[in-house]
Scaffold this motif. Structure first.
Motif, short mmCIF file in Angstrom:
data_model
loop_
_atom_site.label_atom_id
_atom_site.label_comp_id
_atom_site.label_asym_id
_atom_site.label_seq_id
_atom_site.Cartn_x
_atom_site.Cartn_y
_atom_site.Cartn_z
N LYS A 1 -49.27 25.48 -63.18
CA LYS A 1 -50.67 25.80 -63.45
C LYS A 1 -51.60 25.29 -62.34
CE LYS A 1 -50.89 27.71 -67.67
NZ LYS A 1 -51.65 28.94 -68.00
N GLY A 2 -51.00 24.75 -61.29
CA GLY A 2 -51.80 24.26 -60.17
C GLY A 2 -52.38 22.87 -60.38
N ILE A 3 -51.82 22.10 -61.31
CA ILE A 3 -52.31 20.75 -61.60
C ILE A 3 -51.33 19.73 -61.02
CG2 ILE A 3 -52.93 19.11 -63.42
CD1 ILE A 3 -53.48 21.55 -65.22
N SER A 4 -51.85 18.82 -60.21
CA SER A 4 -51.00 17.82 -59.58
C SER A 4 -50.64 16.71 -60.57
CB SER A 4 -51.72 17.21 -58.37
OG SER A 4 -50.96 16.14 -57.83
N TRP A 5 -49.40 16.25 -60.49
CA TRP A 5 -48.93 15.17 -61.36
C TRP A 5 -49.73 13.89 -61.15
CZ3 TRP A 5 -46.25 14.74 -65.63
CH2 TRP A 5 -45.66 13.54 -65.97
N ILE A 6 -50.21 13.68 -59.93
CA ILE A 6 -50.95 12.44 -59.63
C ILE A 6 -52.35 12.45 -60.25
CG2 ILE A 6 -49.67 12.02 -57.50
CD1 ILE A 6 -52.09 13.04 -55.95
N ASP A 7 -52.78 13.60 -60.77
CA ASP A 7 -54.08 13.66 -61.44
C ASP A 7 -54.04 13.06 -62.84
OD1 ASP A 7 -55.24 14.85 -59.26
OD2 ASP A 7 -55.02 16.90 -60.02
N LEU A 8 -52.84 12.77 -63.33
CA LEU A 8 -52.68 12.18 -64.66
C LEU A 8 -52.48 10.67 -64.54
CD1 LEU A 8 -52.05 15.22 -65.22
CD2 LEU A 8 -50.52 14.42 -67.04
N LYS A 9 -53.05 9.95 -65.48
CA LYS A 9 -52.90 8.50 -65.51
C LYS A 9 -52.08 8.13 -66.74
CE LYS A 9 -55.56 4.19 -65.38
NZ LYS A 9 -56.93 3.59 -65.37
N GLU A 10 -50.96 7.46 -66.52
CA GLU A 10 -50.08 7.10 -67.63
C GLU A 10 -50.60 5.84 -68.33
OE1 GLU A 10 -45.30 6.55 -68.59
OE2 GLU A 10 -46.00 6.69 -66.52
N ASN A 11 -50.61 5.88 -69.66
CA ASN A 11 -51.09 4.76 -70.48
C ASN A 11 -52.38 4.18 -69.91
OD1 ASN A 11 -48.89 4.95 -72.27
ND2 ASN A 11 -47.63 3.66 -70.97
N PRO A 12 -53.48 4.93 -69.99
CA PRO A 12 -54.74 4.54 -69.33
C PRO A 12 -55.36 3.26 -69.88
CG PRO A 12 -55.11 6.36 -70.84
CD PRO A 12 -53.63 6.18 -70.75
N SER B 1 -45.45 22.42 -73.00
CA SER B 1 -44.15 21.88 -72.61
C SER B 1 -43.56 21.13 -73.80
CB SER B 1 -44.30 20.94 -71.41
OG SER B 1 -43.03 20.51 -70.94
N LEU B 2 -42.24 21.09 -73.87
CA LEU B 2 -41.57 20.42 -74.98
C LEU B 2 -41.98 18.95 -75.06
CD1 LEU B 2 -39.41 20.65 -77.23
CD2 LEU B 2 -37.71 19.94 -75.51
N GLY B 3 -42.36 18.52 -76.26
CA GLY B 3 -42.70 17.12 -76.48
C GLY B 3 -44.15 16.76 -76.23
N VAL B 4 -44.96 17.74 -75.79
CA VAL B 4 -46.36 17.47 -75.47
C VAL B 4 -47.26 17.77 -76.67
CG1 VAL B 4 -48.33 18.16 -74.05
CG2 VAL B 4 -46.08 17.86 -73.01
N ASN B 5 -48.11 16.81 -77.00
CA ASN B 5 -49.12 17.00 -78.04
C ASN B 5 -50.46 16.49 -77.52
OD1 ASN B 5 -47.83 17.92 -80.75
ND2 ASN B 5 -46.44 16.34 -79.98
N ILE B 6 -51.50 17.29 -77.67
CA ILE B 6 -52.84 16.86 -77.26
C ILE B 6 -53.43 16.02 -78.37
CG2 ILE B 6 -55.13 17.61 -76.55
CD1 ILE B 6 -53.86 20.26 -75.65
N THR B 7 -53.76 14.77 -78.08
CA THR B 7 -54.30 13.87 -79.11
C THR B 7 -55.82 13.88 -79.14
OG1 THR B 7 -54.30 11.95 -77.64
CG2 THR B 7 -52.29 12.38 -78.89
N LYS C 1 -54.19 24.43 -71.62
CA LYS C 1 -53.29 25.56 -71.84
C LYS C 1 -51.84 25.25 -71.47
CE LYS C 1 -56.65 29.32 -71.32
NZ LYS C 1 -57.05 30.49 -70.48
N VAL C 2 -51.60 24.13 -70.83
CA VAL C 2 -50.24 23.79 -70.40
C VAL C 2 -49.38 23.46 -71.62
CG1 VAL C 2 -48.81 22.19 -69.07
CG2 VAL C 2 -51.03 22.94 -68.17
#
Length: 207
Positions: free
Chosen positions: A75-86, A121-127, A118-119
């Motif tokens: 979808k053109g979204i970089s993995w580094i744009d996400l912050k794990e356990n913010p 993937s298995l195991g993903v839930n928007i909280t 809109k992304v």
């Protein structure tokens, strides 16, 4: 028995007199709508195999992360744009009893946030997905004035129905409005993005 009745009557008379002297007021809840033109959007997603019926070896966190990363990049979204356990705590606070992790995504673009949501993937839930905005002093003054003017018009209508004239403002109650702080408002399909309702209770006297 007679003595008791007399004592009660003597005690009640002052209270009745005070109650009769209490002035009539009109209390109005007033709202002003604010839309931030430079908001930030934030979404939190959880990634885990909590709801999967597949074999556990097919849904390890590492596998789920790889699949999600591929879905984002498609979808053109970089993995580094996400912050794990913010924040200080992560998926363990959700009490599902399984391994998982949380990711935060932030952007100032409505289009990018829509694209992110809109992304799939298995195991993903928007909280959660919210807009983050702030109200400065000048904006708070303008919103307060707008809310007070709205309250005055509503109170005039009520006073007219009572056959009275509206008097002065007696009291204003601020209803948890936050000045200069980050305010998070949930995104809904039936309201503008980054909308905040500024609320006041205003009490007027009547003549």
């Amino acid at each position: 028995m007679k003595k008791t009745i007399v004592l009660i009557a003597i005690v009640l008379v002052p209270f009745l007199t005070i109650a009769q002297q209490k002035p009539t007021t009109i209390k109005v809840n007033a709202r002003a709508f604010y839309i931030d033109d430079t908001p930030e959007f934030k979404a939190i997603i959880s990634l885990s195999n909590t709801y999967s019926s597949l074999q556990s070896e097919l849904t390890t966190i590492d596998i789920l992360k790889k699949q999600y990363r591929s879905a984002l990049e498609a979808k053109g979204i970089s993995w580094i744009d996400l912050k794990e356990n913010p924040n200080d705590f992560g998926y363990e606070t959700m009490n599902y009893g399984k391994e998982g992790t949380l990711y935060e995504y932030r952007t100032t673009s409505i289009e990018k946030m829509i694209n992110f949501l809109k992304v799939k993937s298995l195991g993903v839930n928007i909280t959660s997905y919210v807009s983050v905005l702030t109200i400065d002093k000048a904006e708070a003054i303008a919103l307060s004035q707008k809310a007070i003017n709205s309250a005055k018009e509503s109170a005039k209508t009520i006073a007219a129905a009572m056959g009275k004239e509206l008097g002065d403002i007696q009291e204003i109650e601020d209803l948890n409005n936050r000045l200069g702080e980050d305010i998070e408002t949930y995104l809904y399909h039936d309201k503008p993005a980054a909308q905040y309702i500024y609320s006041l209770n205003v009490v007027f006297s009547v003549k």
